[in-house]
Write an enzyme that holds these catalytic residues in place. Sequence first.
Site, PDB file in Angstrom:
ATOM      1  N   GLY A 165     -14.824   1.435  10.898  1.00 35.05           N
ATOM      2  CA  GLY A 165     -14.466   1.663  12.297  1.00 35.05           C
ATOM      3  C   GLY A 165     -13.339   0.785  12.813  1.00 35.05           C
ATOM      4  CE1 TYR A 177      -4.131   7.023  11.913  1.00 40.35           C
ATOM      5  CE2 TYR A 177      -2.436   8.077  10.616  1.00 40.35           C
ATOM      6  CZ  TYR A 177      -3.069   6.937  11.045  1.00 40.35           C
ATOM      7  OH  TYR A 177      -2.632   5.718  10.611  1.00 40.35           O
ATOM      8  N   GLY A 226      -9.990   0.763  12.003  1.00 44.06           N
ATOM      9  CA  GLY A 226      -8.813   1.561  12.351  1.00 44.06           C
ATOM     10  C   GLY A 226      -9.035   2.362  13.616  1.00 44.06           C
ATOM     11  CG  ASN A 246      -2.090   7.582   3.873  1.00 48.34           C
ATOM     12  OD1 ASN A 246      -3.249   7.846   3.568  1.00 48.34           O
ATOM     13  ND2 ASN A 246      -1.735   6.441   4.411  1.00 48.34           N
ATOM     14  CD  GLU A 288       7.717   1.294  13.018  1.00 50.60           C
ATOM     15  OE1 GLU A 288       8.203   1.348  11.878  1.00 50.60           O
ATOM     16  OE2 GLU A 288       8.045   2.097  13.915  1.00 50.60           O
ATOM     17  CE1 TYR A 305      -3.469   2.777   0.758  1.00 44.74           C
ATOM     18  CE2 TYR A 305      -2.008   3.378   2.565  1.00 44.74           C
ATOM     19  CZ  TYR A 305      -3.084   3.669   1.745  1.00 44.74           C
ATOM     20  OH  TYR A 305      -3.765   4.852   1.908  1.00 44.74           O
ATOM     21  CD  GLU A 306       3.247   2.774   4.709  1.00 43.38           C
ATOM     22  OE1 GLU A 306       4.407   2.308   4.866  1.00 43.38           O
ATOM     23  OE2 GLU A 306       2.607   3.304   5.626  1.00 43.38           O
ATOM     24  CB  VAL A 323      -7.801  -1.160   8.193  1.00 44.11           C
ATOM     25  CG1 VAL A 323      -9.196  -1.732   7.976  1.00 44.11           C
ATOM     26  CG2 VAL A 323      -7.622  -0.695   9.631  1.00 44.11           C
TER      27      VAL A 323
END
Length: 166
Positions: free
Chosen positions: A103, A139, A105, A132, A91, A27-28, A95
């Site tokens: 819900g 967050y 995460g 992201n 770290e 994903y990253e 999900v």
Amino acid sequence: MSPIDIRPATPADAGLIVKFIKDLAEYEKLAHEAVVTEELILKNLFGERPYAEVIFAYCAKAPGEEKVPAGMALFFHNFSTFLGKPGLYLEDLFVKPEFRGLGVGKRLLVQLAALAKERDCGRYEWVVIDWNEPSRKFYEALGAVPHQEWIIHRVEGKSLDDLAAM
């Protein structure tokens, strides 16, 4: 959707932990950096000196279906010299795409916040890749404050070898 269950990882989950880490790396766009193995997870999370912990979120995709691993959080303790207390450092949080927006995460983050309070931590923190935007907004909606004045420095690979050899 059914309620989300949270449980700590056990040594039997080493393969599942590796799968989540590799999915996160994909994903990253960092899959080429994910060299983690089950053996490394067993040694470093469940061995003589555990360096980190993992919790999983389980839920069903639809009512009546079996609950499956939907998300994972890997975390460890650091220490704030200014506060004189341990901190909790997240770290990795991942999900599975099919469970995002349900819900999962948030439940993992809330569980870790409760654990940080239970362990008398002075803070709970993590980093997020700058591109992201969905995660950053998520967050911040939960009350996390970005600290852009702090720049992460990293020594790894040959640079770590060279520094250690000085």
